[in-house]
Design an enzyme around this catalytic site. Structure first.
Site, PDB file in Angstrom:
ATOM      1  N   GLY A  93      33.806 -12.770   6.373  1.00 42.43           N
ATOM      2  CA  GLY A  93      34.102 -14.056   7.012  1.00 42.43           C
ATOM      3  C   GLY A  93      34.736 -15.043   6.054  1.00 42.43           C
ATOM      4  CB  CYS A  94      33.818 -16.052   2.617  1.00 45.66           C
ATOM      5  SG  CYS A  94      32.154 -16.575   3.089  1.00 45.66           S
ATOM      6  CB  THR A  95      37.799 -12.337   2.740  1.00 48.01           C
ATOM      7  OG1 THR A  95      36.901 -12.063   1.655  1.00 48.01           O
ATOM      8  CG2 THR A  95      39.179 -11.830   2.386  1.00 48.01           C
ATOM      9  N   GLY A 126      39.260 -18.146   4.043  1.00 49.44           N
ATOM     10  CA  GLY A 126      40.125 -18.514   2.911  1.00 49.44           C
ATOM     11  C   GLY A 126      41.566 -18.102   3.157  1.00 49.44           C
TER      12      GLY A 126
END
Length: 156
Positions: A44-46, A49
């Protein structure tokens, strides 16, 4: 101490990628998007970002600086930033000072166990340093486009 819409955001300086600390007051005259995420290099963070990266020119055109914040260390951040080609800095908030200022440390459940973690949240600060908009408990799909639309409207 927390932030609230329409109020000035208290200045902070924190260790960041790129070899320089990130200091909020040095961004005056520009809008600032601060997005908090749980952990470097997770799916999710990738994705989140990457969405900010893919819209970086549009944010720049809207006079908006983007910065990501998590509790990961600088080495992890530098690797994540390089691997994903992020054109913005990542703040290492090991002591959770910035996370606490924005009240994004929440009790979360993972595999049936409770732990304190970073709630995915985004804050848009106007060019005078006041909080213009906040998104808490963010779901990644479509989020960055919504933040960009707000940044463009605010800059217009």
């Amino acid at each position: 101490m927390s932030v609230s819409i329409g109020q000035p955001v208290e200045d902070f300086s924190a260790e960041a990628t790129g070899g320089q600390p990130f200091t909020l007051s040095e961004q005056r005259g520009k809008q600032v998007v601060i997005y908090f995420y749980p952990k470097d290099s997770t799916p999710g963070c990738t994705t989140e970002g990457g969405d900010f990266r893919d819209n970086s020119e549009a944010f720049a055109a809207a006079n908006t600086v983007v910065v990501g914040v998590s509790r990961d260390g600088i080495k992890s951040h530098e690797n994540f930033k390089a691997k994903q080609g992020f054109p913005f800095e990542l703040i290492s908030d090991r002591d959770e000072a910035v996370c606490r200022q924005f009240d994004v440390i929440k009790l979360k459940k993972m595999y049936g166990k409770e732990h304190l973690g970073v709630e995915r949240s985004t804050f848009l600060i106007d060019a005078e340093g006041k909080l213009a908009r906040e998104w808490r408990g963010v779901k990644v799909p479509g989020h960055v486009e919504e933040v960009l639309a707000e940044a463009q409207a605010l800059n217009g």
